[in-house]
Write an enzyme that holds these catalytic residues in place. Sequence first.
Site, short mmCIF file in Angstrom:
data_model
loop_
_atom_site.label_atom_id
_atom_site.label_comp_id
_atom_site.label_asym_id
_atom_site.label_seq_id
_atom_site.Cartn_x
_atom_site.Cartn_y
_atom_site.Cartn_z
N GLY A 12 -4.97 -11.14 -12.63
CA GLY A 12 -6.37 -11.18 -12.22
C GLY A 12 -7.28 -10.52 -13.23
N ASP A 33 2.57 -12.16 -9.98
CA ASP A 33 1.30 -12.65 -9.41
C ASP A 33 1.54 -14.03 -8.81
OD1 ASP A 33 -2.04 -12.01 -10.42
OD2 ASP A 33 -1.45 -13.66 -9.10
N ASP A 60 4.82 -14.00 -4.85
CA ASP A 60 3.94 -13.31 -3.90
C ASP A 60 4.44 -11.87 -3.77
OD1 ASP A 60 2.98 -13.88 -0.39
OD2 ASP A 60 2.59 -12.23 -1.81
N SER A 126 -11.39 1.40 -4.24
CA SER A 126 -12.78 0.95 -4.42
C SER A 126 -13.74 1.97 -3.84
CB SER A 126 -12.97 -0.38 -3.69
OG SER A 126 -14.33 -0.71 -3.59
N TYR A 151 -12.09 -5.85 4.02
CA TYR A 151 -11.62 -5.56 2.65
C TYR A 151 -11.66 -4.05 2.41
CZ TYR A 151 -12.44 -4.47 -2.25
OH TYR A 151 -12.42 -3.87 -3.49
N LYS A 155 -8.56 -1.03 1.84
CA LYS A 155 -8.48 -0.05 0.74
C LYS A 155 -8.30 1.35 1.31
CE LYS A 155 -8.85 -2.85 -2.73
NZ LYS A 155 -7.67 -3.09 -3.57
N PHE A 180 -15.89 1.46 -9.21
CA PHE A 180 -17.25 1.19 -8.79
C PHE A 180 -17.51 -0.30 -9.02
CE2 PHE A 180 -19.10 5.00 -7.01
CZ PHE A 180 -17.96 5.79 -7.05
N ASN A 181 -18.41 -0.71 -9.89
CA ASN A 181 -18.65 -2.16 -10.00
C ASN A 181 -18.17 -2.70 -11.34
OD1 ASN A 181 -20.37 -1.18 -7.76
ND2 ASN A 181 -20.95 -3.36 -7.68
N ARG A 233 -26.43 0.15 -8.36
CA ARG A 233 -24.98 0.27 -8.38
C ARG A 233 -24.52 0.85 -9.72
NH1 ARG A 233 -26.12 -0.76 -3.99
NH2 ARG A 233 -25.17 -2.22 -2.47
N GLY A 296 -24.63 -5.29 5.29
CA GLY A 296 -23.56 -4.41 4.81
C GLY A 296 -23.89 -3.73 3.50
#
Length: 339
Positions: A12, A33, A60, A126, A151, A155, A180-181, A233, A296
């Site tokens: 990913g 993956d 998986d 996260s 989600y 976490k 963070f982002n 952010r 949210g």
Amino acid sequence: MSKTVLLAGGAGYIGSHTAIELLNKDFDVVIADCHYNSSPIVYERLEEITGQKIKHYDIDVADMQAMRQVFEENKIEAVIDFAGYKAVGESVQKPLMYYENNLNTTFSLLHLMKEYNVANIIFSSSATVYGMENQSPLVESMRLGPCTNPYGWTKLMNEQILMDEAKSNTNLSVVLLRYFNPIGAHASGRIGEDPKGIPNNLMPYIAQVASGKLQQLSVFGDDYDTHDGTGVRDYIHVVDLAKAHVLAVDYAAGRKGSDVFNIGTGVGYSVLDMVKAFEKVNSLTIPYKIAPRRAGDIATCYADSTKAKELLGWEAEKNLEDMCRDTWNWQKGNPEGYR
Ligand code: WQD
């Protein structure tokens, strides 16, 4: 003999960038993956960038029987758990799929680590675990939750599971990294963020508006209590984030128990700051309109990453211009991602 690190879900966005930084530091890398949210094309791109063939298993991670082969065939020093699904909106639509996958992948890894005496695990967490009430800058010692979506809850639950397991299994060393982002891409432009469908996150959406794939950015609210009314952010370059994982692997190897780190720059930028920076760096225009707030969302979220600097020896090196330039470089060269 190089140490081998298993990247679970490593094909990913974050995993592929982390693979490069581990190889740069002479670790060996193995990726497992199932490609639910990644493409096997990443493997040839990684070989192109590093000159090294990446050993990988199309498995998986939640399938413990299948994963046993990975632990049988490789002497694994550390595991990095990237195997969680990560789309906030999708998690609201499909909570059971998220709880099942995001917890079972971690359970599978923990059982096999115990069976094969693998001591070190780095977990992809996260900032979402801080919930809605904490005020930025966010510090690791703050009370966590409540989360605003499944989600985020997965976490928070995985953090608790890993910390409790580290208390009971004295051979285990757990490092939780609260991202963070993450945005940006490797400077080569050959790997990057490849969201499925319409991007939920800001930067990939901006990039697709820039490439003409999408027509216009909707700015979700301009009436927040921030300098320009739009959401603030802590955006961090994915390469800086990847380097934090390498330092976390070394840190985990030197200790037992669990620890947690914010991985952010400590600087907050608003949505309009991001639009203007992207336009300036890449000499283009991003058409946008002001739209209603997204459910949210909070006004402001950015890190206090002092602990990562002091204990991991990590701090962000890349700036907003780097993030905007590298994002566009990837998008221009790969308008359809890996497809
Ligand atoms: C950033 C800002 C939006 C899109 C989430 C998860 C986090 C992590 C990253 C997985 C906000 C605004 C966005 C758009 C907009 N997930 N925005 N128009 O919500 O901070 O974090 O993604 O790794 O765990 O919680 O990121 O990029 O979605 O939003 O105005 O089309 O951009 O309101 O202020 P977020 P984001």
